[in-house]
Motif scaffolding. Structure first.
Motif, PDB file in Angstrom:
ATOM      1  N   LYS A 427     -10.921  78.661 -12.676  1.00 11.93           N
ATOM      2  CA  LYS A 427      -9.863  77.777 -13.148  1.00 11.93           C
ATOM      3  C   LYS A 427      -9.125  78.490 -14.271  1.00 11.93           C
ATOM      4  CE  LYS A 427     -10.710  74.196 -10.557  1.00 11.93           C
ATOM      5  NZ  LYS A 427      -9.740  73.745  -9.544  1.00 11.93           N
ATOM      6  N   SER A 428      -7.797  78.386 -14.261  1.00 11.28           N
ATOM      7  CA  SER A 428      -7.042  79.048 -15.313  1.00 11.28           C
ATOM      8  C   SER A 428      -7.124  78.242 -16.603  1.00 11.28           C
ATOM      9  CB  SER A 428      -5.577  79.214 -14.883  1.00 11.28           C
ATOM     10  OG  SER A 428      -4.971  77.956 -14.717  1.00 11.28           O
ATOM     11  N   ASP A 429      -6.700  78.881 -17.695  1.00  5.86           N
ATOM     12  CA  ASP A 429      -6.767  78.212 -18.991  1.00  5.86           C
ATOM     13  C   ASP A 429      -5.848  76.989 -19.022  1.00  5.86           C
ATOM     14  OD1 ASP A 429      -8.516  80.094 -19.938  1.00  5.86           O
ATOM     15  OD2 ASP A 429      -6.911  81.402 -20.678  1.00  5.86           O
ATOM     16  N   LYS A 430      -6.370  75.856 -19.438  1.00  3.10           N
ATOM     17  CA  LYS A 430      -5.574  74.646 -19.607  1.00  3.10           C
ATOM     18  C   LYS A 430      -5.152  74.562 -21.074  1.00  3.10           C
ATOM     19  CE  LYS A 430      -6.419  73.328 -15.366  1.00  3.10           C
ATOM     20  NZ  LYS A 430      -7.339  74.387 -14.972  1.00  3.10           N
ATOM     21  N   THR A 431      -4.193  73.705 -21.350  1.00  2.00           N
ATOM     22  CA  THR A 431      -3.803  73.447 -22.723  1.00  2.00           C
ATOM     23  C   THR A 431      -4.026  71.977 -23.009  1.00  2.00           C
ATOM     24  OG1 THR A 431      -1.518  72.820 -22.223  1.00  2.00           O
ATOM     25  CG2 THR A 431      -1.974  75.176 -22.403  1.00  2.00           C
ATOM     26  N   ASN A 557       8.600  72.372 -22.637  1.00  2.00           N
ATOM     27  CA  ASN A 557       7.358  72.984 -22.154  1.00  2.00           C
ATOM     28  C   ASN A 557       7.371  73.300 -20.664  1.00  2.00           C
ATOM     29  OD1 ASN A 557       7.376  70.322 -21.478  1.00  2.00           O
ATOM     30  ND2 ASN A 557       5.361  69.824 -22.328  1.00  2.00           N
ATOM     31  N   TRP A 558       8.565  73.463 -20.074  1.00  2.00           N
ATOM     32  CA  TRP A 558       8.606  73.806 -18.650  1.00  2.00           C
ATOM     33  C   TRP A 558       8.064  75.213 -18.404  1.00  2.00           C
ATOM     34  CZ3 TRP A 558      11.460  77.882 -16.686  1.00  2.00           C
ATOM     35  CH2 TRP A 558      12.483  78.395 -17.473  1.00  2.00           C
ATOM     36  N   LYS A 559       8.289  76.134 -19.333  1.00  6.50           N
ATOM     37  CA  LYS A 559       7.758  77.490 -19.162  1.00  6.50           C
ATOM     38  C   LYS A 559       6.239  77.484 -19.225  1.00  6.50           C
ATOM     39  CE  LYS A 559      11.806  79.984 -20.864  1.00  6.50           C
ATOM     40  NZ  LYS A 559      12.342  80.926 -21.889  1.00  6.50           N
ATOM     41  N   GLU A 560       5.698  76.635 -20.065  1.00  7.06           N
ATOM     42  CA  GLU A 560       4.250  76.517 -20.158  1.00  7.06           C
ATOM     43  C   GLU A 560       3.682  75.979 -18.844  1.00  7.06           C
ATOM     44  OE1 GLU A 560       0.878  74.556 -23.147  1.00  7.06           O
ATOM     45  OE2 GLU A 560       3.011  74.110 -23.413  1.00  7.06           O
ATOM     46  N   ALA A 561       4.376  75.004 -18.270  1.00  7.27           N
ATOM     47  CA  ALA A 561       3.931  74.438 -16.992  1.00  7.27           C
ATOM     48  C   ALA A 561       4.022  75.478 -15.879  1.00  7.27           C
ATOM     49  CB  ALA A 561       4.770  73.210 -16.638  1.00  7.27           C
ATOM     50  N   LEU A 564       1.274  77.993 -16.174  1.00 11.20           N
ATOM     51  CA  LEU A 564       0.016  77.427 -15.691  1.00 11.20           C
ATOM     52  C   LEU A 564      -0.052  77.495 -14.174  1.00 11.20           C
ATOM     53  CD1 LEU A 564      -2.647  75.997 -16.272  1.00 11.20           C
ATOM     54  CD2 LEU A 564      -1.388  73.829 -16.401  1.00 11.20           C
ATOM     55  N   LEU A 565       1.068  77.185 -13.512  1.00  9.86           N
ATOM     56  CA  LEU A 565       1.111  77.296 -12.052  1.00  9.86           C
ATOM     57  C   LEU A 565       0.854  78.728 -11.610  1.00  9.86           C
ATOM     58  CD1 LEU A 565       1.818  76.158  -9.185  1.00  9.86           C
ATOM     59  CD2 LEU A 565       4.170  76.894  -9.664  1.00  9.86           C
ATOM     60  N   ILE A 566       1.543  79.684 -12.229  1.00  8.17           N
ATOM     61  CA  ILE A 566       1.392  81.094 -11.845  1.00  8.17           C
ATOM     62  C   ILE A 566      -0.053  81.539 -12.020  1.00  8.17           C
ATOM     63  CG2 ILE A 566       2.045  83.453 -12.458  1.00  8.17           C
ATOM     64  CD1 ILE A 566       4.854  82.327 -13.134  1.00  8.17           C
ATOM     65  N   GLY A 567      -0.684  81.101 -13.103  1.00 14.82           N
ATOM     66  CA  GLY A 567      -2.077  81.457 -13.317  1.00 14.82           C
ATOM     67  C   GLY A 567      -2.995  80.889 -12.250  1.00 14.82           C
ATOM     68  N   GLU A 568      -2.768  79.647 -11.843  1.00 15.58           N
ATOM     69  CA  GLU A 568      -3.586  79.030 -10.790  1.00 15.58           C
ATOM     70  C   GLU A 568      -3.346  79.696  -9.438  1.00 15.58           C
ATOM     71  OE1 GLU A 568      -5.928  76.801 -10.657  1.00 15.58           O
ATOM     72  OE2 GLU A 568      -5.994  76.308 -12.780  1.00 15.58           O
ATOM     73  N   VAL A 569      -2.094  80.032  -9.157  1.00 15.58           N
ATOM     74  CA  VAL A 569      -1.793  80.721  -7.903  1.00 15.58           C
ATOM     75  C   VAL A 569      -2.451  82.088  -7.873  1.00 15.58           C
ATOM     76  CG1 VAL A 569       0.079  81.754  -6.537  1.00 15.58           C
ATOM     77  CG2 VAL A 569       0.347  79.445  -7.464  1.00 15.58           C
ATOM     78  N   GLU A 570      -2.513  82.739  -9.019  1.00 10.90           N
ATOM     79  CA  GLU A 570      -3.169  84.044  -9.099  1.00 10.90           C
ATOM     80  C   GLU A 570      -4.655  83.926  -8.767  1.00 10.90           C
ATOM     81  OE1 GLU A 570      -3.572  86.716 -12.857  1.00 10.90           O
ATOM     82  OE2 GLU A 570      -1.545  86.946 -12.050  1.00 10.90           O
TER      83      GLU A 570
END
Length: 803
Positions: A427-431, A557-561, A564-570
């Motif tokens: 799981k990628s890092d959440k905020t 915070n759209w860039k943060e969102a 997060l998507l890119i990290g999960e897709v990775e």
């Protein structure tokens, strides 16, 4: 999905390099009134220089400088005559000395680029074939390209993939006299070596195989008399080898050298070798410097220099070994590559090192895949051990800081380079501000939420995706089965910030290539149906088009969102291992999103233009025509109106099985006659599911033939629950398309049907924008953003495009 258009390669490179320049990592200017090789001045700051290709530092040797000055004093700044007529007095001495270095016949060329252009067309005869390592230097690839005009077959293999090379040899051996494999001795980005011994064993097995080595980065610092890395392995040049070295870079002067064993070949190239024949020759200063360098190479001093350099290389390797820095290729070459993964991380690190007092090069696309950005560091005799150690300390500290600045980590960098440490998180890092959910089916997603965000166009509403899931599961052929992944990101107040979905499946790699490439590929796929196909993880699916990504950009915070998507897709990439990742169907003028995705390692490519129709204020045909431009009204009167009485239109929500068979045949007609739509054929199951689904209907066009009506065209239409009409597929009998203007009739009938259903928009989908504009549609430019594991597929198919 329609095929992504072939992107203008130059535009893509310019865009990437422009971003790198703006980030301060490229197109810098050296400053100062003098240069000694150890230091370089940039932006008013004196930096330790770790970016040279003069690994032995000979360019600063006083003997070379004095020889260059003396040559200018005696012979002028240039000798403006072709060597075919006469060479200036120093040339004979240089040729003799360089010949002594190699102990084989040689030819001096102005530079390696012109040398390849001179030599390759001369040694590759009609009836021969060429195989390229896909990382062989651009100058070699450029020289090979004109061979296609002579019908010389040119193939490409993945970097140093000997099994693929052998497969290509087997493919060519029955139709080619000689097969030339073209390869670098040492590769200029990662510093890795060609598998020379293995290649020579392969040449023993296949006597047609000849090897063409570009060893300009292996010159001087390796080999007897500094003859290069290839010679250090081979000791002498075999009959089936052509070798290129350089008199610039580490040699310290200018020019290049071709080496071969065969006297006949040598004579052929020397007498008439393209630009060797009537181009300008090396300037006297370059020849003078090269003579001085050649004398050093022929003395024992060259071995002392090589040892000094090797000592520094070993020291740098030892220092790096004590760190966790991702060194991509470990060997004893003076070229080192520290991977950073995303471009923004590389730019950040380069600038940090400049502020710390070190200059290194940035490795960026197209030299490497975008997501394989990194630092290209070179070691020379100018570098002292204390600054080498200081560089490693600075790298170790600032690498971690750059990862933090760009919200990434070492595990992600290793993964980008295929260095699977097994540590990438599940799981990628959440905020604290964002939450994320991943679902495997639309049935697990809230219907109301989905339909008011992503589901407002195309087949993207909840019902449409439920339909697609049923069609593309549990099918016999691999290309007819997709895996689905739905992503939802919300803020702390449970407000949706991002929703999208991805599918994982088998794609044809030439979807990214021009029509001519697809035509050729389909001929080859008669024998090998899965040639140049690979797995792809794509936003959306083949069947859907439109805005697949809902991204709330009104807040901060759209860039943060999106990160997060890119990290999960990775993380999903690590599990699925797709060859290509695609984010798709974006507007082309969104510069902010473009810069963001580029910095995250994506390359922008153009897609076919899309079209929408939403002008439903008219009440009848006369008023409809008034909404059109004057040119489109003329088109309607000439190409549509006269044919309306000649056809019969029926709208059917369900048809008999035998009619469905006809529909499928008509669909295949269009599919096979339009290689620009070069996806796999859809299964017949798609039409069967349409036939029983309440939101699908068929606009059927029939033409009168003798005493019966014959089906000549069909539009497969979906009724989106948000008031959008979607003509998703079309089928036609090409025997009647011109006589009855079947395609244009179906476009117009689609508009009439959407009007009758009180729809507010028609999503006409991708391609054929010219025709859709004629019936009143608005045409929109679209783009996609892609990542690939390597550049092989893009480069190999680009070779077919140039054929």
């Amino acid at each position: 999905m329609a095929k992504i258009r072939h992107n203008n390669f130059l535009d893509t490179v310019v865009s990437v390099m422009s971003n790198a320049k703006e980030a301060g990592a490229l197109h810098l200017y050296a400053e100062g009134k003098e240069f000694n090789g150890r230091y370089i001045q940039v932006r008013g700051k004196k930096l330790f220089h770790f970016g040279t290709t003069g690994y032995l530092g000979l360019e600063q040797d006083s003997r070379l400088k004095e020889a260059a000055i003396d040559a200018i004093s005696r012979y002028g700044t240039q000798f403006p005559l072709s060597k075919s007529y006469i060479s200036h007095p120093l040339y004979a001495e240089l040729e003799s000395l360089v010949g002594d270095i190699y102990q084989h016949p040689i030819i001096i060329t102005k530079n390696s680029t012109l040398g390849h252009i001179a030599v390759i067309p001369s040694i590759v005869n009609d009836g021969d074939g060429v195989i390229l390592d896909h990382q062989v230097h651009w100058s070699v690839q450029n020289a090979v390209n004109p061979l296609k005009l002579r019908s010389v077959p040119v193939e490409m293999i993945r970097h140093s993939n000997l099994q693929m090379l052998e497969d290509k040899i087997k493919k060519l051996q029955s139709k080619c006299n000689k097969i030339w494999y073209m390869v670098d001795g040492i590769y200029s980005m990662y510093g890795d070596y060609a598998p020379i011994r293995e290649l020579m064993k392969l040449a023993e097995k296949y006597t047609q195989l000849h090897i063409y080595f570009d060893d300009v980065h292996g010159m001087s610092w390796k080999g007897r008399n500094g003859s290069g890395y290839v010679m250090s392995v081979l000791n002498e040049v075999p009959e089936n080898v052509i070798l290129f070295g350089t008199l610039s870079k580490t040699f310290g002067a200018s020019g290049a050298v071709m080496v071969c064993r065969d006297i006949k070949t040598h004579k052929k190239i020397r007498n008439f070798g393209g630009p060797l024949t009537f181009s300008a020759q090396l300037e006297p200063s370059s020849v003078g410097a090269a003579i001085a360098s050649a004398k050093i190479h022929l003395s024992d001093e060259i071995y002392s220099m090589q040892t000094e350099l090797q000592d520094r290389i070993s020291y740098f390797n030892a220092c790096l070994k004590e760190t966790t820095l991702p060194l991509i290729a470990i060997n004893d070459s003076p070229v080192f590559y520290i991977g950073t993964g995303m471009p923004e991380t590389g730019y950040n690190l380069v600038n940090r090192l400049i502020r710390e007092g070190f200059y290194v090069n940035t490795g960026i696309f197209p030299a490497v895949p975008v997501k394989n950005t990194g630092l290209r560091i070179t070691i020379s005799r100018h570098n002292q051990k204390q600054e080498i150690k200081a560089l490693v300390h600075a790298l170790e500290y600032h690498f971690l800081k750059s990862l933090e600045d760009t919200q990434t980590n070492l595990e992600r960098v290793n993964f980008a380079f295929g260095r699977d440490t097994g540590k990438l998180k599940t799981k990628s890092d959440k905020t604290d501000r964002l939450s994320l959910e991943i679902k495997r089916s639309i049935n697990e997603v809230d219907k109301q939420l989905w339909n008011k965000t992503v589901g407002t166009n195309s087949l993207l509403d909840w019902e449409g995706l439920s339909f697609i899931e049923r069609v593309f599961k549990q099918n016999e052929l691999p290309e007819h089965n997709y895996e689905f992944y739905y992503f939802m990101i919300k803020d702390a107040d449970d407000t949706p910030l991002l929703l999208t979905f991805f599918t994982y499946g088998l794609w044809k790699e030439d979807m990214l290539a021009p029509t001519s490439v697809s035509v050729r590929m389909e001929k080859e796929r008669i024998d090998d149906p899965y040639l140049h196909t690979s797995s792809c993880l794509s936003m959306g699916s083949f069947v859907t088009e439109g805005a697949h990504l809902y991204l709330e950009r009104s807040g901060n915070n759209w860039k943060e969102a999106l990160a997060l998507l890119i990290g999960e897709v990775e993380i999903l990439e690590k599990q699925l291992k797709p060859q290509t990742l695609i984010f798709r169907d974006f507007t082309t003028d969104d510069n902010e999103l473009n810069d963001y995705l580029h910095n995250k390692g994506f390359v922008k490519v153009a897609m076919p233009e899309s079209a929408v129709y939403d002008e439903f204020s008219w009440k009848d045909e006369t008023e409809y025509m008034q909404t059109l431009s004057s040119r489109s009204r003329k088109h309607f009167k000439k190409e549509i109106a006269p044919f309306i009485p000649l056809v019969k239109i029926e709208v059917s929500p369900q048809v008999a099985e035998e009619t469905l068979d006809i529909f499928y045949t008509l669909y295949l007609n269009v599919k096979q006659n339009n290689p620009s739509f070069n996806t796999f054929d859809y299964p017949k199951k798609l039409m069967q599911e349409m036939n029983v689904h309440k939101q699908w209907e068929f606009i059927c066009l029939q033409v009168k033939q003798a005493d019966h009506w014959k089906m000549a065209g069909v539009m497969f239409c979906y009724i989106n629950g948000n008031g959008v009409y979607v003509p998703n597929l079309i089928g036609m009998d090409y025997a009647y398309t011109k006589e009855y203007q079947v395609y244009r009739q179906l476009l117009y009938q689609t508009i009439l049907r959407a009007k009758a259903l009180n729809m507010n928009k028609i999503d006409f989908g991708l391609t054929a924008g010219f025709e859709k504009r004629k019936v009143g549609a608005r045409v929109l430019d679209k783009c996609a953003y892609i990542q690939t594991r390597d550049n092989f597929a893009l480069e190999a198919l680009d070779w077919l495009r140039q054929d």
